[in-house]
Design an enzyme around this catalytic site. Structure first.
Site, PDB file in Angstrom:
ATOM      1  N   HIS A  55       7.374  -1.224  -4.505  1.00 12.93           N
ATOM      2  CA  HIS A  55       6.001  -0.729  -4.358  1.00 12.93           C
ATOM      3  C   HIS A  55       5.893   0.262  -3.200  1.00 12.93           C
ATOM      4  CE1 HIS A  55       3.919  -3.689  -6.993  1.00 12.93           C
ATOM      5  NE2 HIS A  55       4.971  -4.428  -6.711  1.00 12.93           N
TER       6      HIS A  55
ATOM      7  N   CYS B 103       7.308  -1.148 -10.180  1.00 16.47           N
ATOM      8  CA  CYS B 103       7.366  -2.571 -10.496  1.00 16.47           C
ATOM      9  C   CYS B 103       6.999  -2.792 -11.970  1.00 16.47           C
ATOM     10  CB  CYS B 103       6.492  -3.365  -9.523  1.00 16.47           C
ATOM     11  SG  CYS B 103       6.859  -5.136  -9.504  1.00 16.47           S
TER      12      CYS B 103
ATOM     13  N   GLU C 289       3.522   2.273  -2.653  1.00 12.98           N
ATOM     14  CA  GLU C 289       2.106   2.393  -2.287  1.00 12.98           C
ATOM     15  C   GLU C 289       1.666   1.353  -1.263  1.00 12.98           C
ATOM     16  OE1 GLU C 289       2.178  -0.736  -5.425  1.00 12.98           O
ATOM     17  OE2 GLU C 289       3.307   1.086  -5.004  1.00 12.98           O
TER      18      GLU C 289
END
Length: 197
Positions: A179, A85, A181
């Site tokens: 993202h 991002c 994560e």
């Protein structure tokens, strides 16, 4: 023992640290993940992650803390790097919608449009196709940038949302609009770690 650094100035740092720890464990690799806030910490790491967050703030803080120039040189010299991002924005060669004070690492030959997907309320999750695995990955897009152009043939698509490229790889550098994560799926972090070990 491998050591991964997550640039810890702003953004979803702890999520990347935890995802990377899980990926190390799943791969059976002995290693650690550190929160990088100072330039002297860069000499301790074998790979770096630039997290999502707010690219203007990350850019300003990287310059203020002295991380910017040594990190740029290390990535140019081959340090494996992954940006998600806002991290993608920081890695990009060209950025549409940048503010005048923003400075970018310019180590990834892509043009990105900052906040191309709109406001926070326009955030979404969608299945992403990966170049290295047949199983879809759930991409979390939060005020995401958009890769609008690959600027050299050194850049290889790594992930697609339908037919549009949302992740790329250029040598030692990975850039993602989304993202990874923020999911329990560590395949992208594992892929990044395999560039290091």
């Amino acid at each position: 023992m491998v050591k991964i650094g997550v640039i810890g100035l702003q953004g979803d740092v702890s999520e990347h640290i935890e995802a990377t720890k899980r990926a190390l464990e799943r791969l059976g690799i002995e290693g650690s993940v550190i929160w990088v806030k100072r330039p002297e910490q860069l000499n301790q790491i074998d790979g770096v992650i630039i997290p999502g967050g707010e690219s203007t703030t990350i850019s300003r803080l990287m310059q203020r803390t002295g991380l910017f120039d040594p990190l740029k040189k290390m990535i140019e010299d081959g340090l494996p790097a992954m940006g998600t991002c806002a991290g993608l924005i920081m890695l990009a060669k060209e950025v549409i919608g940048a503010t005048p004070e923003q400075k970018f690492l310019e180590v990834l030959d892509v043009k990105v449009n900052r906040n191309a997907y709109g406001r926070q309320v326009d955030s979404f999750e969608a299945p992403v196709k990966l170049a290295f695995d047949d199983k879809p990955f759930i991409g979390v897009f939060i005020r995401a940038p958009r890769i609008v152009e690959l600027l050299s043939d050194k850049v290889k698509p790594l992930a697609w949302l339908e037919d549009r490229v949302v992740g790329v790889e250029q040598g030692n550098v990975i850039g993602l609009e989304f993202h990874p994560e923020l999911t329990d799926d560590t395949r992208i972090h594992e892929y990044f770690l395999k560039k290091i070990v």
